[in-house]
Design a protein around this motif. Structure first.
Motif, PDB file in Angstrom:
ATOM      1  N   ALA A 314      13.640  25.632  -8.154  1.00  0.00           N
ATOM      2  CA  ALA A 314      13.723  24.750  -6.984  1.00  0.00           C
ATOM      3  C   ALA A 314      12.118  24.113  -6.646  1.00  0.00           C
ATOM      4  CB  ALA A 314      14.402  25.635  -5.710  1.00  0.00           C
ATOM      5  N   ILE A 315      11.403  24.416  -7.389  1.00  0.00           N
ATOM      6  CA  ILE A 315       9.962  24.062  -7.319  1.00  0.00           C
ATOM      7  C   ILE A 315       9.691  22.495  -7.342  1.00  0.00           C
ATOM      8  CG2 ILE A 315       8.949  24.387  -9.360  1.00  0.00           C
ATOM      9  CD1 ILE A 315       6.451  25.735  -8.076  1.00  0.00           C
ATOM     10  N   THR A 316       8.946  21.727  -6.500  1.00  0.00           N
ATOM     11  CA  THR A 316       8.479  20.365  -6.725  1.00  0.00           C
ATOM     12  C   THR A 316       7.026  20.022  -7.252  1.00  0.00           C
ATOM     13  OG1 THR A 316       7.749  19.997  -4.431  1.00  0.00           O
ATOM     14  CG2 THR A 316      10.353  19.977  -5.054  1.00  0.00           C
ATOM     15  N   PRO A 317       6.886  19.083  -7.712  1.00  0.00           N
ATOM     16  CA  PRO A 317       5.357  18.577  -8.149  1.00  0.00           C
ATOM     17  C   PRO A 317       4.670  18.995  -6.829  1.00  0.00           C
ATOM     18  CG  PRO A 317       6.973  17.194  -9.136  1.00  0.00           C
ATOM     19  CD  PRO A 317       7.690  17.992  -8.393  1.00  0.00           C
ATOM     20  N   ALA A 318       5.058  18.272  -5.758  1.00  0.00           N
ATOM     21  CA  ALA A 318       4.303  18.506  -4.518  1.00  0.00           C
ATOM     22  C   ALA A 318       3.865  19.700  -4.178  1.00  0.00           C
ATOM     23  CB  ALA A 318       4.736  17.471  -3.339  1.00  0.00           C
ATOM     24  N   HIS A 373      -4.803  15.716  -5.822  1.00  0.00           N
ATOM     25  CA  HIS A 373      -3.518  16.371  -5.209  1.00  0.00           C
ATOM     26  C   HIS A 373      -3.556  16.101  -3.780  1.00  0.00           C
ATOM     27  CE1 HIS A 373      -2.610  18.783  -8.725  1.00  0.00           C
ATOM     28  NE2 HIS A 373      -3.883  19.076  -8.906  1.00  0.00           N
ATOM     29  N   GLN A 374      -4.830  15.607  -3.047  1.00  0.00           N
ATOM     30  CA  GLN A 374      -4.565  15.251  -1.777  1.00  0.00           C
ATOM     31  C   GLN A 374      -3.485  14.111  -1.517  1.00  0.00           C
ATOM     32  OE1 GLN A 374      -8.615  14.939  -1.151  1.00  0.00           O
ATOM     33  NE2 GLN A 374      -8.703  16.633   0.292  1.00  0.00           N
ATOM     34  N   LEU A 375      -3.751  13.068  -2.511  1.00  0.00           N
ATOM     35  CA  LEU A 375      -3.156  11.682  -2.735  1.00  0.00           C
ATOM     36  C   LEU A 375      -1.461  12.115  -3.023  1.00  0.00           C
ATOM     37  CD1 LEU A 375      -5.597   9.381  -4.287  1.00  0.00           C
ATOM     38  CD2 LEU A 375      -5.087   9.659  -1.990  1.00  0.00           C
ATOM     39  N   VAL A 376      -1.314  13.069  -3.818  1.00  0.00           N
ATOM     40  CA  VAL A 376       0.185  13.797  -4.105  1.00  0.00           C
ATOM     41  C   VAL A 376       0.656  14.128  -2.775  1.00  0.00           C
ATOM     42  CG1 VAL A 376       1.461  15.311  -5.227  1.00  0.00           C
ATOM     43  CG2 VAL A 376      -0.215  14.142  -6.530  1.00  0.00           C
ATOM     44  N   LEU A 377       0.204  14.847  -2.240  1.00  0.00           N
ATOM     45  CA  LEU A 377       0.550  15.191  -1.047  1.00  0.00           C
ATOM     46  C   LEU A 377       0.620  14.202   0.147  1.00  0.00           C
ATOM     47  CD1 LEU A 377      -1.191  18.901  -0.683  1.00  0.00           C
ATOM     48  CD2 LEU A 377       1.067  18.354  -1.367  1.00  0.00           C
ATOM     49  N   GLY A 378      -0.574  13.393   0.485  1.00  0.00           N
ATOM     50  CA  GLY A 378      -0.199  12.356   1.113  1.00  0.00           C
ATOM     51  C   GLY A 378       0.656  11.238   0.914  1.00  0.00           C
ATOM     52  N   ARG A 379       1.282  11.036  -0.127  1.00  0.00           N
ATOM     53  CA  ARG A 379       2.443  10.204  -0.562  1.00  0.00           C
ATOM     54  C   ARG A 379       3.519  11.194  -0.208  1.00  0.00           C
ATOM     55  NH1 ARG A 379       3.087   9.315  -6.693  1.00  0.00           N
ATOM     56  NH2 ARG A 379       3.241  11.702  -6.695  1.00  0.00           N
ATOM     57  N   GLU A 380       3.437  12.415  -0.302  1.00  0.00           N
ATOM     58  CA  GLU A 380       4.720  13.066   0.215  1.00  0.00           C
ATOM     59  C   GLU A 380       5.051  13.021   1.387  1.00  0.00           C
ATOM     60  OE1 GLU A 380       8.245  15.675  -1.351  1.00  0.00           O
ATOM     61  OE2 GLU A 380       6.580  14.152  -2.364  1.00  0.00           O
ATOM     62  N   LEU A 381       3.902  12.990   2.387  1.00  0.00           N
ATOM     63  CA  LEU A 381       3.808  13.170   3.751  1.00  0.00           C
ATOM     64  C   LEU A 381       4.259  11.584   4.420  1.00  0.00           C
ATOM     65  CD1 LEU A 381       0.763  15.549   4.417  1.00  0.00           C
ATOM     66  CD2 LEU A 381       3.152  16.014   4.730  1.00  0.00           C
ATOM     67  N   THR A 382       3.647  10.735   3.488  1.00  0.00           N
ATOM     68  CA  THR A 382       3.943   9.263   4.295  1.00  0.00           C
ATOM     69  C   THR A 382       4.955   8.500   3.761  1.00  0.00           C
ATOM     70  OG1 THR A 382       2.071   8.419   2.786  1.00  0.00           O
ATOM     71  CG2 THR A 382       1.363   9.360   5.228  1.00  0.00           C
ATOM     72  N   GLY A 383       5.058   8.839   2.388  1.00  0.00           N
ATOM     73  CA  GLY A 383       6.051   8.070   1.585  1.00  0.00           C
ATOM     74  C   GLY A 383       5.321   6.645   1.134  1.00  0.00           C
ATOM     75  N   ILE A 384       4.023   6.767   1.173  1.00  0.00           N
ATOM     76  CA  ILE A 384       3.128   5.753   0.593  1.00  0.00           C
ATOM     77  C   ILE A 384       2.192   6.212  -0.479  1.00  0.00           C
ATOM     78  CG2 ILE A 384       1.446   3.857   1.446  1.00  0.00           C
ATOM     79  CD1 ILE A 384       2.701   4.252   4.246  1.00  0.00           C
ATOM     80  N   ALA A 385       2.173   5.517  -1.442  1.00  0.00           N
ATOM     81  CA  ALA A 385       1.259   5.777  -2.697  1.00  0.00           C
ATOM     82  C   ALA A 385      -0.202   5.154  -2.328  1.00  0.00           C
ATOM     83  CB  ALA A 385       1.705   5.579  -3.941  1.00  0.00           C
ATOM     84  N   ALA A 386      -1.061   5.935  -2.517  1.00  0.00           N
ATOM     85  CA  ALA A 386      -2.540   5.397  -1.973  1.00  0.00           C
ATOM     86  C   ALA A 386      -3.516   5.899  -3.289  1.00  0.00           C
ATOM     87  CB  ALA A 386      -3.001   6.076  -0.985  1.00  0.00           C
ATOM     88  N   PHE A 387      -2.873   5.643  -4.616  1.00  0.00           N
ATOM     89  CA  PHE A 387      -3.573   6.127  -5.720  1.00  0.00           C
ATOM     90  C   PHE A 387      -4.632   4.893  -6.318  1.00  0.00           C
ATOM     91  CE2 PHE A 387      -0.322   9.158  -5.782  1.00  0.00           C
ATOM     92  CZ  PHE A 387      -1.083  10.213  -6.410  1.00  0.00           C
ATOM     93  N   SER A 388      -4.382   3.852  -5.834  1.00  0.00           N
ATOM     94  CA  SER A 388      -5.143   2.391  -6.121  1.00  0.00           C
ATOM     95  C   SER A 388      -5.851   2.056  -5.015  1.00  0.00           C
ATOM     96  CB  SER A 388      -4.493   1.629  -6.907  1.00  0.00           C
ATOM     97  OG  SER A 388      -3.169   0.997  -6.103  1.00  0.00           O
TER      98      SER A 388
END
Length: 388
Positions: A314-318, A373-388
């Protein structure tokens, strides 16, 4: 099994007998085989390859993989082994991680039955060493920018490119090389390191991971047969699955380094006297030790929770990103505070703290920086990818 830090918070009570047995075996190995030689090996930049067969005999190599001569242990048992090995030195947890969580996992997850039978039993026995060639000199945290290529030439594949910070590459027998095919799709290949055009050069000048090996790798028209391609690996999700296995081990491992630093600080607080009393009698010192202990135990409980999730599938990447970010960040803070409590002696090899702190700086960078990992979690929380 109890150490100083175990007496306050009884984590053992949350483990099974089998898990405690794996932990005891790993702690004995670390205590008897690694700790007596690690300071000299770190100083001399020496990787003690003769320990590899002993690691294999203990069952630690690819221990979480089912079948093919592997132990098939649970996720928590594997985490506890990582914890104990990194309490001795991050370099040895890294070896087990590169061999088992990266190279062997790539074959187990994405390889053909022929590839699995050819490599996994030998790697579990320590007869063959693997490496995982993903990171590139200009890529770092952006594997999508991969420039290593794989082109078809008759029945063969021809690989060209460069990789950097590839653990074990100069002593490996097989490299799991990730490259883009002519359609831009990321593929994995099992490349014998004896192949013409494959060169691995150890990186020198390191102030961390000095008892471990990381390399620059060049691939110049390296030719491999079609059977070398991992048939189930297609796209970046394939190497990322392996990276998540390694990141999971780090969640436990970094807390092992933290435990070693915390124990050193507690022990010294009882014996070092300043102004007529042990420093452990001072309120500020006790407050610092308490804060360090709380973060250590929170990290261990998080690791255990993630292990149970992993065992249930049941584990997720986030969730793994939460663990990697927290464990390494807090382990480094514990190391820094322990160094301060040790005073000037804290920078010497009379204590393991500076070695752990240096190694943890490297662990903080690989398998995803704090920021990634902050950006991975940020995407999980907001639904918005901010990698670029």
């Amino acid at each position: 099994m109890s150490l100083i830090v175990d007496t306050v918070f009884d984590l053992d009570a949350l483990l099974t007998d089998e898990e405690r047995a794996w932990q005891a075996r790993a702690r004995a190995f670390a205590t008897e085989r690694i700790l007596p030689i690690i300071d000299a090996d770190f100083e001399n930049k020496h990787f003690r390859r003769e320990l590899v067969p002993a690691l294999a005999e203990a069952g630690f190599l690819g221990m979480h993989i089912e079948g093919y001569g592997c132990a098939g242990a649970g996720a928590v048992a594997y985490g506890l082994v990582c914890h104990e090995l990194e309490a001795a030195d991050s370099g040895w947890r890294t070896f087990v991680s590169v061999q088992g969580s990266l190279a062997m996992s790539a074959i187990a997850k994405h390889g053909s039955e022929q590839q699995k039978h050819e490599w996994l039993p030998r790697m579990a026995r320590g007869e063959a060493i693997g490496c995982f060639a993903l990171t590139e000199p200009a890529g770092g945290s952006d594997p999508a920018a991969m420039s290593t290529t794989a082109r078809r030439d008759g029945d063969d594949w021809v690989l060209d490119g460069a990789k950097r910070w590839i653990g074990l590459a100069s002593i490996a027998d097989v490299a799991v090389v990730w490259a883009k095919d002519e359609d831009g799709v990321v593929r994995g290949f099992l490349v014998p390191t004896s192949a013409d055009g494959f060169t691995a050069t150890p990186i020198d000048g390191k102030f961390a991971m000095r008892a471990s090996i990381q390399c620059d790798v060049t691939l110049e028209s390296v030719r491999v047969p079609a059977s070398a391609m991992l048939p189930e690996a297609r796209g970046l999700s394939a190497p990322f699955q392996c990276l998540n296995e390694a990141r999971y081990g780090i969640v436990w491992g970094a807390m092992g380094a933290a435990r070693s630093c915390l124990e050193a600080a507690i022990g010294r607080s009882r014996t070092r006297e300043v102004f007529g009393a042990p420093i452990g009698a001072r309120q500020l010192v006790q407050g610092a030790l308490a804060d360090m202990f709380v973060e250590y135990e929170k990290g261990m409980l998080l690791a255990l929770h993630l292990g149970r999730l992993k065992e249930r599938g049941a584990i997720t990447p986030a969730q793994i990103s939460v663990g990697k970010l927290n464990s390494v960040r807090e382990a480094l803070e514990i190391a820094h505070r322990a160094r301060a409590l040790l005073g000037g002696d804290g920078i010497t090899d009379a204590f393991p703290v500076m070695r752990h702190a240096a190694n943890l700086e490297a662990v903080r960078t690989y398998e995803g920086t704090d920021e990634i990992h902050q950006l991975v979690l940020g995407r999980e929380l907001t639904g918005i990818a901010a990698f670029s």
